[in-house]
Enzyme design. Structure first.
Site, PDB file in Angstrom:
ATOM      1  CG  LEU A  73     105.163 120.744 -19.673  1.00  0.00           C
ATOM      2  CD1 LEU A  73     103.203 121.055 -19.062  1.00  0.00           C
ATOM      3  CD2 LEU A  73     105.162 121.924 -21.299  1.00  0.00           C
ATOM      4  CB  SER A  74     111.556 122.277 -16.835  1.00  0.00           C
ATOM      5  OG  SER A  74     112.516 122.013 -17.758  1.00  0.00           O
ATOM      6  CG  MET A  75     113.838 124.606 -20.439  1.00  0.00           C
ATOM      7  SD  MET A  75     114.188 126.201 -20.157  1.00  0.00           S
ATOM      8  CE  MET A  75     114.802 127.317 -21.339  1.00  0.00           C
TER       9      MET A  75
END
Length: 212
Positions: A73-75
């Site tokens: 979910l980093s982006m």
């Protein structure tokens, strides 16, 4: 072993590489190759032309395109877990990376020192390029002392980052999910040479996210 058969088999393996283990490939599309007279070609000829087409397609994809899926979910919210993305690998031969480009890259030495593998691939957004001064103050990103408008991030960063100068040959990258991303604010500027592609389009159950 026939070279064309090897290329065709390798193309199938490349496709499987990006399919989750609980999914399977559907039946292959059938191609009808016809001559200029409209007559059906012999089976051996059609098979050869199909393999030649697959070989060209394989070479094209290896040279110009990178296909990946998103594992974290980093982006978020721009990209979500499980999204399929396509990145092109050509444009940076003709122009320099720019702010707001979303790029795929191999981890630099400082990331590897944190435990990431050399062969891993990551995706982040460029927020500063060579010669820029970048910092985070009071939940805001400042580029060359100017506050940036970022309506694409999940939330304002909860951390502070002192002013950092981006040297020649480097860019500064961050995830859009600022508080859940191991990016340049942790390990420093990214060498441009580590970039392997520029994000073009992503596909998920929600409408595709596309950039120019």
């Amino acid at each position: 072993m026939n070279v064309l058969k090897m290329a065709s088999d390798f193309m199938t393996l490349q496709s499987l590489r990006w399919m989750p283990c609980h999914e399977s490939l559907g039946s292959s599309p059938s191609f009808t190759l016809e001559g200029g007279t409209g007559e059906r070609k012999p089976e051996a000829s059609r098979s050869f032309e199909f393999k030649r087409f697959m070989t060209v397609l394989l070479l094209w994809s290896m040279i110009f395109v990178e296909v990946r899926h998103i594992p974290s979910l980093s982006m978020f919210p721009t990209l979500r877990i499980g999204d399929r993305i396509i990145a092109e690998k050509v444009s940076y031969y003709f122009k320099s990376p720019a702010v707001n480009d979303i790029v795929l890259f191999r981890p630099p030495k400082r990331m590897q020192d944190l435990g990431f593998k050399k062969g891993d691939v990551f995706i982040k957004r460029i927020v500063a390029t060579a010669g820029d001064l970048i910092e985070v103050q009071q939940g805001k990103l400042l580029l060359n002392r100017n506050v940036q408008s970022e309506n694409f991030i999940a939330e304002r960063p909860s951390y502070e980052m002192h002013a950092t100068y981006v040297p020649d040959g480097f860019v500064f990258v961050m995830g859009d999910n600022r508080n859940n991303s191991c990016d340049s604010h942790v390990w420093g500027p990214l060498p441009v040479k580590n970039i392997i592609g520029r994000y073009v389009i992503g596909c998920s159950r929600s409408p595709p996210v596309q950039v120019s």
